[in-house]
Structures are given as C-alpha cells and as structure tokens.
Motif scaffolding. Sequence first.
Motif, short mmCIF file in Angstrom:
data_model
loop_
_atom_site.label_atom_id
_atom_site.label_comp_id
_atom_site.label_asym_id
_atom_site.label_seq_id
_atom_site.Cartn_x
_atom_site.Cartn_y
_atom_site.Cartn_z
N SER A 1 39.87 53.26 36.51
CA SER A 1 38.80 52.96 37.47
C SER A 1 38.33 51.52 37.33
O SER A 1 38.05 50.85 38.33
CB SER A 1 37.62 53.90 37.26
N MET A 2 38.26 51.04 36.10
CA MET A 2 37.85 49.65 35.86
C MET A 2 38.85 48.68 36.48
O MET A 2 38.45 47.71 37.15
CB MET A 2 37.72 49.42 34.35
N ILE A 3 40.12 48.94 36.30
CA ILE A 3 41.14 48.07 36.89
C ILE A 3 41.05 48.11 38.41
O ILE A 3 41.13 47.08 39.08
CB ILE A 3 42.54 48.48 36.38
N GLY A 4 40.85 49.31 38.97
CA GLY A 4 40.68 49.42 40.41
C GLY A 4 39.46 48.67 40.91
O GLY A 4 39.50 48.00 41.95
N GLY A 5 38.35 48.76 40.16
CA GLY A 5 37.14 48.03 40.53
C GLY A 5 37.32 46.53 40.48
O GLY A 5 36.84 45.80 41.35
N ILE A 6 38.03 46.06 39.48
CA ILE A 6 38.32 44.62 39.38
C ILE A 6 39.16 44.17 40.57
O ILE A 6 38.89 43.13 41.18
CB ILE A 6 39.03 44.29 38.04
N ALA A 7 40.16 44.97 40.92
CA ALA A 7 41.01 44.62 42.06
C ALA A 7 40.20 44.60 43.36
O ALA A 7 40.35 43.68 44.17
CB ALA A 7 42.17 45.61 42.18
N LEU A 8 39.33 45.60 43.56
CA LEU A 8 38.49 45.63 44.76
C LEU A 8 37.53 44.44 44.81
O LEU A 8 37.32 43.84 45.86
CB LEU A 8 37.71 46.94 44.84
N ALA A 9 36.95 44.09 43.67
CA ALA A 9 36.02 42.95 43.63
C ALA A 9 36.76 41.65 43.95
O ALA A 9 36.23 40.81 44.69
CB ALA A 9 35.37 42.86 42.25
N ARG A 10 37.96 41.49 43.43
CA ARG A 10 38.73 40.28 43.73
C ARG A 10 39.11 40.23 45.22
O ARG A 10 39.07 39.17 45.84
CB ARG A 10 39.98 40.21 42.87
N THR B 1 38.25 37.92 50.48
CA THR B 1 37.94 38.12 51.90
C THR B 1 36.72 37.30 52.31
O THR B 1 36.73 36.65 53.37
CB THR B 1 37.70 39.61 52.18
N MET B 2 35.68 37.31 51.48
CA MET B 2 34.47 36.53 51.80
C MET B 2 34.78 35.03 51.83
O MET B 2 34.30 34.32 52.70
CB MET B 2 33.36 36.83 50.79
N LEU B 3 35.56 34.54 50.86
CA LEU B 3 35.91 33.12 50.84
C LEU B 3 36.76 32.74 52.05
O LEU B 3 36.59 31.67 52.63
CB LEU B 3 36.64 32.77 49.55
N THR B 4 37.68 33.62 52.42
CA THR B 4 38.53 33.36 53.59
C THR B 4 37.69 33.29 54.85
O THR B 4 37.87 32.38 55.69
CB THR B 4 39.61 34.46 53.72
N ARG B 5 36.74 34.21 55.02
CA ARG B 5 35.86 34.20 56.19
C ARG B 5 34.97 32.97 56.20
O ARG B 5 34.74 32.37 57.24
CB ARG B 5 35.01 35.46 56.22
N ALA B 6 34.44 32.60 55.04
CA ALA B 6 33.58 31.41 54.97
C ALA B 6 34.36 30.15 55.31
O ALA B 6 33.87 29.26 56.00
CB ALA B 6 32.97 31.30 53.58
N THR B 7 35.61 30.07 54.84
CA THR B 7 36.44 28.92 55.14
C THR B 7 36.79 28.87 56.63
O THR B 7 36.78 27.80 57.23
CB THR B 7 37.75 28.97 54.30
N ALA B 8 37.06 30.01 57.22
CA ALA B 8 37.40 30.08 58.64
C ALA B 8 36.22 29.66 59.51
O ALA B 8 36.39 28.99 60.53
CB ALA B 8 37.86 31.48 59.01
#
Length: 147
Positions: free
Chosen positions: A123-132, A137-144
């Motif tokens: 679950s921790m590995i899955g959470g890390i992957a989701l957070a990344r 996604t947020m950085l991509t949207r902000a850059t766009a």
Amino acid sequence: MARIVSALVVGLIFGTGIALSGMANPAKVLNFFDFAGIWDPSLAFVMGGALIVTAIGYAFVLRRDAPVFDRLFHLPTRRDLDVPLVAGSVIFGIGWGITGFCPRGAIPALGLGHGEAWLFVGSMIGGIALARLARHTMLTRATAKAV
C-alpha cells in the motif's frame, strides 16, 4: 561498490535495532498510542535514544567538508511549512496510528514474518506512486497554463 556495502551495513544495523527494540511489532507500537488502555511507553525511549544518537552523529559528521561517498551533504534548505509537508505528516501519523507500522519499521517486519507488513508495504508503494502521479499531473497542468 563501497557505497552499496555501506548502505547495506547501515540498513542491517537499523533493521536489527528496529527488530530488537520491538518496533517492528505493530502491537507494541499501537500500545504506545493507547493511553486509555495498555499504554507502553517504550517507544518514547526508543525515539529518545535515536534522537540522542542522531544529534551526536550529526555533530560529528557535519564537521567534515563532505560525506565519505559523495561530494556534498544533501541537507534540506527550506525552513517553511507548506501544505505538502503538513499533509504528508498527517497522513503518516494516521497510517502509523492505524496500522502500527511506520515505513522504516515495516521493512524489517517483512523479514520477521509479520504478514500484514506485506500489505502495508504494498500500500505504501502504491501511495508513493499515486502521489508522484498526482504531482506530475499538477506540474504538467501548471506548465500548460503558463505557456
């Protein structure tokens, strides 16, 4: 190669300490949080001992110009509190209080046969992957939007 051996030795020392102190046992950790029931204060002593060793270690190591296996120390430079830091701390605390595992304590628990540690680490590995993914996604949207 020396870096890998050094990391292995440090990991083994840490894991042994976690296992010997009982901190890989989720019941012991959960009892620390159970003030109204079977409270076990030993976790406070483990954390206090770790804090003392860390303070002495930092004082000794930071007198050097650079670490043994790198060209510079990688220490945090930010001193402010932001939403990701606070949110991450809250999520960490809730997860630790619910499961009895902290991320570093769960790894030695895998080798001690605690089956629930496998679920926690997965679950921790899955959470890390989701957070990344969310951060990307947020950085991509902000850059766009900026372009």
